[in-house]
Design an enzyme around this catalytic site. Structure first.
Site, PDB file in Angstrom:
ATOM      1  CG  ASP B 119      -4.276   9.246  11.552  1.00  0.00           C
ATOM      2  OD1 ASP B 119      -2.971   9.311  11.112  1.00  0.00           O
ATOM      3  OD2 ASP B 119      -4.916  10.385  10.296  1.00  0.00           O
ATOM      4  CG  ASN B 153      -2.804   4.619   7.767  1.00  0.00           C
ATOM      5  OD1 ASN B 153      -2.160   4.043   7.403  1.00  0.00           O
ATOM      6  ND2 ASN B 153      -2.587   6.233   8.059  1.00  0.00           N
ATOM      7  CB  CYS B 174       1.138   4.793   2.287  1.00  0.00           C
ATOM      8  SG  CYS B 174       1.766   5.866   3.881  1.00  0.00           S
ATOM      9  CG  HIS B 175       0.439   9.689   0.369  1.00  0.00           C
ATOM     10  ND1 HIS B 175      -1.172  10.108   0.243  1.00  0.00           N
ATOM     11  CD2 HIS B 175       0.262   9.988   1.354  1.00  0.00           C
ATOM     12  CE1 HIS B 175      -1.436  10.462   1.270  1.00  0.00           C
ATOM     13  NE2 HIS B 175      -0.580  10.759   2.150  1.00  0.00           N
ATOM     14  CG  HIS B 203       3.308   5.501   8.606  1.00  0.00           C
ATOM     15  ND1 HIS B 203       2.291   5.571   9.037  1.00  0.00           N
ATOM     16  CD2 HIS B 203       2.615   6.058   7.272  1.00  0.00           C
ATOM     17  CE1 HIS B 203       1.047   6.368   8.517  1.00  0.00           C
ATOM     18  NE2 HIS B 203       1.702   6.474   7.249  1.00  0.00           N
ATOM     19  CG  ASP B 260       3.510   9.467   7.545  1.00  0.00           C
ATOM     20  OD1 ASP B 260       4.113  11.117   7.780  1.00  0.00           O
ATOM     21  OD2 ASP B 260       2.443   9.295   7.273  1.00  0.00           O
TER      22      ASP B 260
END
Lengths: 480, 480
Positions: B119, B153, B174-175, B203, B260
């Site tokens: 996504d 995102n 972001c986590h 990411h 990610d």
């Protein structure tokens, strides 16, 4: 008059060597110099040595020649070392390509996005890169003040490698920018009135400045594209400066790709023969198709054959003259480049367009001239790392190389979307060579659109590393 | 006590909003603050508003709530604006993916080397990027001193775009780095004794420092890989931190990819379902396979359903308590994340692991805390351009964000072979958005291994641009 020693490594390449010799003969400022011709192929070396001596004698130039099979002889006491050697020759390149194609890598594993030139091997060319470093190390030791002129491909990887691993004065040369002449002629521009500049990396240069009589000449190009480009047809496989690929690259990037840059595009233009024909023109599909490349190999073969015949003829006829050659061999040579070359070589007014001897002259005499050189970036293109070798115009004199300010700077698209990915591949090739870590080549191939699975990568590399000439490469690459 | 106004855009995302509300309730230093919940989905907004108010009342926190459908209401007088909105929602993403797959683009045209998160659309997400800029411009005008927290995102493209086009104080969150906990637990390391650092882009972060009790903890990881990694099995599709893909990426790059980043590898791991299963584990093949993604969508659906039910229950039972929810809905919620979430939300000792509210607290109160933030590079990673947003640890206090010195620096392989190509794609996405030049997306797709011919590119883009929600995108992208 200052006399210098010029070592030519890989001098058995007759056309290239004769161009340099002819240029030297037309450069009286360098008379008295010694040219050391070095090659490991005795027969070819002998032929070139004879041709060179006879030529010089005939035109009455004052130059001395030596021939040697020993690399060090070409370096000791040299002021300039010109390297044009291709280790393993075309035979090696074709072997690797054949293996690659067997495993689904059309045009070979070294054919990569933005590096599609068919003899510009960067990953499977260990022996070639190793030779560059060996020469540089010997220069560092034996003639630390000598200039090293990198004429052998890959110029980008080679000059970057040499400048990163040695302290010698090194510069890379290519004649790619000469393709601009076709653009100037096509647009009807007087060459000496064009204000032009190119910048990028070897085989990846772009026409950042293009001004004629105070106005942007790109407008003229746009008009030609609109009105005439549909009539364009290539004269030979290498004639691609105004091909559909070149125009398409220009439209996206905003500036014209110059010389072999047109070949070095994305897979979009190179997927297969049909695609290549569409973008580089019929019937060859450019130089890097199976058809265009065959044409090139045949042409090279014919030149080699006729060179041998000419040398034989001159040896057997001590009173024969160079100027007789055209008459005697003209018919036979008409299908290949040699006749044109001979005409240029014999014309006392015309120098070849190679930059090497004029560069030597500028360094030796201080005569300021403009060259397109490959040198470490050092802020010439600010967005590129300083230890990457870029190809840019420079003024050369006895103080050395003075790169021009690039103005206007290359468009962001060229830098970000073309140069950077090309530089990444250079970095991967240089790191592979330096570390011997084959995982980098694997990573390159994992990202390659031609790779279907990991097994394909393993198999193609295994077979390439099994070639007898790759024994040392195998040891180095698999040592981890 | 300082009271602030926090605007939450896209507040209809119940789990995310409740996490923030719960965190606020556990942060007495921010008591008295006003939270403006903004969403365009009235039903979802209403549900969250009720849940939030009831929750705060129940735990006895001092917070005020507003709800609004109007973006400006969430920005005017705000000290912090948290954006978690996904314009068009998952529906839009799935539509685009479906069209893409019809034309041979497995997982969608936005799935690109080093950007495979399902996504994280960067090229066909015009409305989303436009919303980011619209919010930033409104903050610039209405609340120029407010902080903008980019939670939606694509964080990388979004935060880069916002920081390049506006003067507001912006930071992306972001986590992803939380996945490190699995590594620490697996290796038996006490979390607070680990000296760790990550760096990269969102990411695309890598564990550059990993020290335990004074020694490299990578040795422990190596031992685990050798002895135990063959027993590893994913617990759910997103559980990939120690997958074969992660280990393979680690082996090549020399440092562990975190969060990610493991999904964002090359096509090698993503070619098709079979490949994905091999690298990310059975039965899902990771989160970004057709199976794993279906699991995620179903989980999201269940959470939405049960959230609605809970809201309805609370409305219909004015005396019911939040603490009853677990008992009433526990059975139903056990298959999804909500139960765990509820437990965390209801536990007075436990904050969620989202960084937003602790960040607000540090800025407001000056309490120094460490965060992993997305901010413009400005020499943090010297080899990356300064106007690219990087994800790095930083200390935050009332003076702002103080990025840590990255030490040791990321390995060259991460920078040159991973970050740089990823950054190139970000640049292409940002340029496409800013210029509206669809040729950049075309160029991206020409280079895509899934592209077989130019027609495929034309067709897929035409159909995506024909979606009713893309009318403005179409105008913007085709204006040339």
């Amino acid at each position: 008059m200052p006399s210098v020693k010029i070592g030519i490594i890989g001098a058995g390449s007759a056309v290239f060597s004769l161009r340099l010799v002819s240029d030297l003969c037309k450069t009286p400022a360098l008379y008295g110099s010694l040219v050391t011709l070095m090659d490991i192929d005795e027969e070819r070396l002998e032929a070139v040595y004879i041709l060179a001596k006879r030529y010089v004698e005939e035109v009455g130039a004052e130059l001395k020649f030596e021939k040697t099979k020993n690399l060090e002889d070409a370096i000791i006491d040299a002021d300039f070392v010109i390297n044009t050697a291709m280790v393993g020759g075309h035979t090696y390149l074709e072997k690797v390509r054949q293996i690659s194609e067997k495993y689904g890598y059309y045009r070979g594993i070294d054919a990569q996005e933005f590096n599609m030139v068919s003899d510009y091997y960067t990953f499977s060319n260990y022996n070639q890169l190793k030779y560059f470093v060996e020469i540089a190390k010997k220069i560092e030791k034996l003639s630390p003040n000598a200039w090293y002129l990198q004429a052998a491909n890959p110029v980008f990887e080679g000059t970057t490698l040499v400048t990163r691993t040695s302290s010698i004065k090194a510069v890379g040369f290519c004649h790619g920018h000469l393709a601009l002449k076709e653009v100037f002629d096509t647009l009807g521009l007087e060459h000496n009135k064009v204000d032009w500049q190119v910048a990028g990396v070897n085989h990846g240069i772009w026409l950042n400045r293009f001004i004629y009589e105070g106005k942007s000449a790109y407008e003229k190009l746009n008009t030609w594209i609109e009105e005439n480009s549909h009539n364009w047809k290539p004269l030979h496989p290498f004639n691609d400066q105004l091909s559909s690929a070149a125009i398409d690259m220009y439209k996206f990037h905003g500036v014209l790709p110059v010389g072999d840059t047109v070949r070095n595009a994305s897979w979009r233009y190179h997927k297969n023969l049909e695609t290549k024909k569409k973008w580089y023109g019929e019937p060859w599909g450019g130089a890097d198709s199976e058809i265009g490349w065959k044409w090139y190999q045949e042409t090279l073969g014919k030149i080699t054959d006729i060179t041998k015949k000419i040398a034989k003829f001159l040896i057997e006829n001590p009173k024969a003259k160079f100027s007789d050659i055209k008459e005697i061999f003209g018919q036979e040579a008409k299908d290949n480049e040699l006749l044109q070359e001979m005409e240029k070589i014999l014309d006392p007014e015309q120098k070849s367009e190679e930059q090497h001897i004029p560069f030597v002259e500028s360094i030796v005499t201080g005569k300021k001239e403009r060259f397109v050189v490959n040198i470490p970036n050092r802020r010439i293109i600010p967005a590129v790392e300083n230890d990457v070798v870029v190809e840019v115009p420079a003024i050369v004199d006895s103080e050395g190389i003075h790169p021009e300010k690039i103005e206007p700077m290359l468009p962001e698209r060229v830098i970000k979307y073309y140069l950077k990915p090309r530089i990444m591949r250079m970095e991967m090739a240089v790191e592979t060579f330096l570390t011997g870590d084959i995982d980098i080549i694997k990573e390159l191939l994992y990202r390659d659109p031609r790779t279907q699975n990991d097994g394909q990568v393993e198999k193609v590399l295994e077979e390439i590393l099994s070639l007898p000439e790759n024994e040392e490469m195998r040891k180095h690459y698999l040592k981890k």
